[in-house]
Design a protein around this motif. Structure first.
Motif, PDB file in Angstrom:
ATOM      1  N   TRP A   1      -0.330  -2.888   6.357  1.00 49.40           N
ATOM      2  CA  TRP A   1      -1.188  -2.675   5.199  1.00 49.40           C
ATOM      3  C   TRP A   1      -1.526  -1.190   5.108  1.00 49.40           C
ATOM      4  O   TRP A   1      -1.354  -0.428   6.048  1.00 49.40           O
ATOM      5  N   SER A   2      -2.017  -0.774   3.944  1.00 51.42           N
ATOM      6  CA  SER A   2      -2.431   0.617   3.741  1.00 51.42           C
ATOM      7  C   SER A   2      -3.880   0.784   4.182  1.00 51.42           C
ATOM      8  O   SER A   2      -4.655  -0.176   4.218  1.00 51.42           O
ATOM      9  N   GLU A   3      -4.210   2.023   4.525  1.00 53.34           N
ATOM     10  CA  GLU A   3      -5.572   2.335   4.964  1.00 53.34           C
ATOM     11  C   GLU A   3      -5.979   3.673   4.374  1.00 53.34           C
ATOM     12  O   GLU A   3      -5.238   4.653   4.462  1.00 53.34           O
ATOM     13  N   TRP A   4      -7.147   3.696   3.769  1.00 51.09           N
ATOM     14  CA  TRP A   4      -7.732   4.927   3.248  1.00 51.09           C
ATOM     15  C   TRP A   4      -8.927   5.233   4.124  1.00 51.09           C
ATOM     16  O   TRP A   4      -9.771   4.358   4.353  1.00 51.09           O
TER      17      TRP A   4
ATOM     18  N   LEU B   1      -4.966   8.988   2.864  1.00 52.25           N
ATOM     19  CA  LEU B   1      -4.333   7.689   2.654  1.00 52.25           C
ATOM     20  C   LEU B   1      -3.214   7.529   3.672  1.00 52.25           C
ATOM     21  O   LEU B   1      -2.337   8.391   3.781  1.00 52.25           O
ATOM     22  N   ILE B   2      -3.275   6.435   4.409  1.00 47.47           N
ATOM     23  CA  ILE B   2      -2.230   6.103   5.379  1.00 47.47           C
ATOM     24  C   ILE B   2      -1.449   4.936   4.788  1.00 47.47           C
ATOM     25  O   ILE B   2      -1.980   3.817   4.712  1.00 47.47           O
ATOM     26  N   PRO B   3      -0.231   5.169   4.334  1.00 47.70           N
ATOM     27  CA  PRO B   3       0.517   4.079   3.701  1.00 47.70           C
ATOM     28  C   PRO B   3       0.939   3.018   4.718  1.00 47.70           C
ATOM     29  O   PRO B   3       1.070   3.302   5.911  1.00 47.70           O
ATOM     30  N   ALA B   4       1.159   1.816   4.231  1.00 50.59           N
ATOM     31  CA  ALA B   4       1.667   0.746   5.086  1.00 50.59           C
ATOM     32  C   ALA B   4       2.927   1.237   5.786  1.00 50.59           C
ATOM     33  O   ALA B   4       3.785   1.880   5.173  1.00 50.59           O
TER      34      ALA B   4
ATOM     35  N   GLY C   1       3.098   3.598   7.916  1.00 48.84           N
ATOM     36  CA  GLY C   1       2.992   5.012   8.304  1.00 48.84           C
ATOM     37  C   GLY C   1       2.533   5.129   9.749  1.00 48.84           C
ATOM     38  O   GLY C   1       1.344   5.040  10.041  1.00 48.84           O
TER      39      GLY C   1
ATOM     40  N   HIS D   1      -9.115  -0.864   4.404  1.00 47.98           N
ATOM     41  CA  HIS D   1      -7.797  -1.465   4.643  1.00 47.98           C
ATOM     42  C   HIS D   1      -7.491  -2.347   3.440  1.00 47.98           C
ATOM     43  O   HIS D   1      -8.330  -3.197   3.079  1.00 47.98           O
TER      44      HIS D   1
ATOM     45  N   GLY E   1      -4.225  -4.466   0.948  1.00 48.04           N
ATOM     46  CA  GLY E   1      -2.893  -5.021   1.013  1.00 48.04           C
ATOM     47  C   GLY E   1      -2.745  -5.949   2.195  1.00 48.04           C
ATOM     48  O   GLY E   1      -1.636  -6.219   2.663  1.00 48.04           O
TER      49      GLY E   1
END
Length: 115
Positions: free
Chosen positions: A52-55, A83-86, A88, A107, A109
């Motif tokens: 999942w993505s995390e900001w 922003l940490i993409p899924a 990443g 978190h 997605g």
């Protein structure tokens, strides 16, 4: 309708041996948490690799976040967000040992609230 209120900057331990995670909100596909770091870092050789993505937003302190393939960590300080993409792959190289580093992490997605 239930409401929740609090202060994200209260009840911060300055001497914790481990990072502290506090879930603030969890709903379908999203989780918001406060993370407090007091000098901790990812273990040697460990990489986060989330589905999942995390900001993240640093509310206080500072940290070095290294992404796989980058030569040096990205330095984050109070007010910086990222922003940490899924998928990443990343690791926490360091967090401030002189004052708490308080992260707000969103978190999204997520497949379920339990992730």
């Amino acid at each position: 309708m239930m409401t929740a209120a609090g202060n994200i900057l209260e009840h911060v331990r300055r001497d914790a041996a481990d990072e502290e995670f506090m879930e603030l909100v969890a709903a379908e596909g999203v989780r918001i948490e406060r993370i407090v770091s007091t000098g901790q870092a990812s273990p040697p050789g460990f990489w986060y690799d989330q589905e999942w993505s995390e900001w993240v937003l640093l509310l206080s302190g500072s940290a070095g976040l290294l992404f796989e393939g980058e030569p040096t960590p990205r330095e984050l300080k109070r007010g910086d967000y990222l922003l940490i993409p899924a998928g990443g792959r990343h690791r926490v190289e360091w967090t401030d040992a002189t004052e708490p580093t308080i992260w707000l992490a969103v978190h999204y997605g997520l497949l379920s609230c339990s992730e």
